[in-house]
Enzyme design. Structure first.
Site, PDB file in Angstrom:
ATOM      1  N   ASP A  74       0.850  -1.182   0.000  1.00  0.00           N
ATOM      2  CA  ASP A  74       0.000   0.000   0.000  1.00  0.00           C
ATOM      3  C   ASP A  74       0.885   1.231   0.000  1.00  0.00           C
ATOM      4  O   ASP A  74       1.970   1.235   0.577  1.00  0.00           O
ATOM      5  CB  ASP A  74      -0.980   0.013   1.176  1.00  0.00           C
ATOM      6  CG  ASP A  74      -0.303   0.018   2.535  1.00  0.00           C
ATOM      7  OD1 ASP A  74       0.007   1.111   3.044  1.00  0.00           O
ATOM      8  OD2 ASP A  74      -0.098  -1.072   3.096  1.00  0.00           O
ATOM      9  N   GLU A 165      -7.516   4.174  12.345  1.00  0.00           N
ATOM     10  CA  GLU A 165      -6.423   3.812  13.249  1.00  0.00           C
ATOM     11  C   GLU A 165      -6.212   4.924  14.265  1.00  0.00           C
ATOM     12  O   GLU A 165      -7.017   5.846  14.376  1.00  0.00           O
ATOM     13  CB  GLU A 165      -5.162   3.551  12.435  1.00  0.00           C
ATOM     14  CG  GLU A 165      -4.711   4.718  11.556  1.00  0.00           C
ATOM     15  CD  GLU A 165      -3.469   4.386  10.744  1.00  0.00           C
ATOM     16  OE1 GLU A 165      -2.366   4.552  11.309  1.00  0.00           O
ATOM     17  OE2 GLU A 165      -3.599   3.972   9.571  1.00  0.00           O
TER      18      GLU A 165
END
Length: 275
Positions: A74, A165
């Site tokens: 990613d 997150e």
């Protein structure tokens, strides 16, 4: 200075800054103009940018996984223009690309990364870095879908993904209660589903999910899990999921950006893309 060394030094500096913010933040910090957090630095926020500072690193995978794993990565604006032919030659078969953050940021390298990975033969998808105290889940989902977070049944596009997150700007759970966080995620997820026909993949860590959602099991039957854990095993998963779809197992390695395994062979990855 080598790129990898510079990146690791930058992560250490960012971790220190994040830690200082957390120590000094008893509540959600003030918002800058346009609803973005004070000190907004979206170019430094990416899937996993807060993970090592909170959970550390304890080695790369050493276990023999029970099913074939497919290698991927990613990336975000931090990587800039990526050499996708090199990544493919080094074994990458899929990539998630940061598209947006909050309701004001779009990745300036998104076209090069999203289209470039596709043109190099990778299966690719887009992700959104969530700021749940910035605006509603539905509002951020709409921003995301309007700026790269779409999906098509071409067999080369992964479901859009939600990166949720630790807060890089202050209080870990963004000032939301556990039930409030579940509602925010549900609104984001449902809006993406309505707009694209796919429920988004959820990127998170077990620790953050437990702390900030009360370990909600509400999404396990609809949303693929993209778990972050920089260790030799994937560890305990959040409630509701019996397996991970993707494991982000390291924040550096042979591929640009973060290192990931899709939990299955390549034909299973294709099946996920096709829906």
């Amino acid at each position: 200075m080598p790129v990898l060394t510079f990146r690791l030094l930058h992560r250490a500096a960012l971790a220190a800054a994040t830690g200082a913010l957390l120590l000094g933040a008893a509540a959600v910090p003030a918002q800058a103009a346009g609803g973005a957090p004070a000190g907004f630095h979206p170019e430094l926020d990416f899937a996993g940018s807060t993970v090592a500072a909170h959970e550390g690193r304890s080695g790369s995978p050493v276990q023999t996984l029970t099913v074939t794993q497919t290698k991927g990565m990613d990336v975000s604006s931090w990587q800039g223009n990526v050499s996708w032919s090199t990544a493919a030659a080094n074994g990458a078969r899929f990539a998630y690309v940061k598209a947006t953050e909050g309701t004001s940021y779009t990745n300036p390298y998104f076209a090069q990364q999203y289209n470039g990975s596709y043109n190099a033969g990778l299966i690719r998808g887009a992700y959104h870095f969530a700021l749940p105290n910035n605006s509603s889940g539905a509002t951020q989902a709409a921003w995301f879908v309007n700026h790269g977070g779409g999906w098509s049944a071409d067999g080369k596009t992964l479901p859009p993904a939600l990166d949720i997150e630790y807060n890089p700007y202050g209080a870990t759970c963004y000032g939301l209660t556990q039930s409030g966080m579940v509602t925010w995620i549900r609104d984001f997820s449902n809006t993406v589903h309505t707009r694209t026909g796919r429920y988004p993949t959820i990127y998170t860590t077990t620790d953050w999910w437990t702390t900030c959602t009360g370990n909600s099991s509400a999404f396990g039957t609809t949303n693929p899990l993209w778990i972050a854990r920089y260790a030799s095993t994937v560890g305990t998963l959040p409630a509701g999921w019996s397996y991970q779809t993707i494991w982000q197992y390291a924040d550096s390695g042979t591929l640009p950006g973060d290192q990931n395994y899709f939990n299955g062979a390549y034909d299973r990855l294709q099946a996920l893309a096709k829906g």
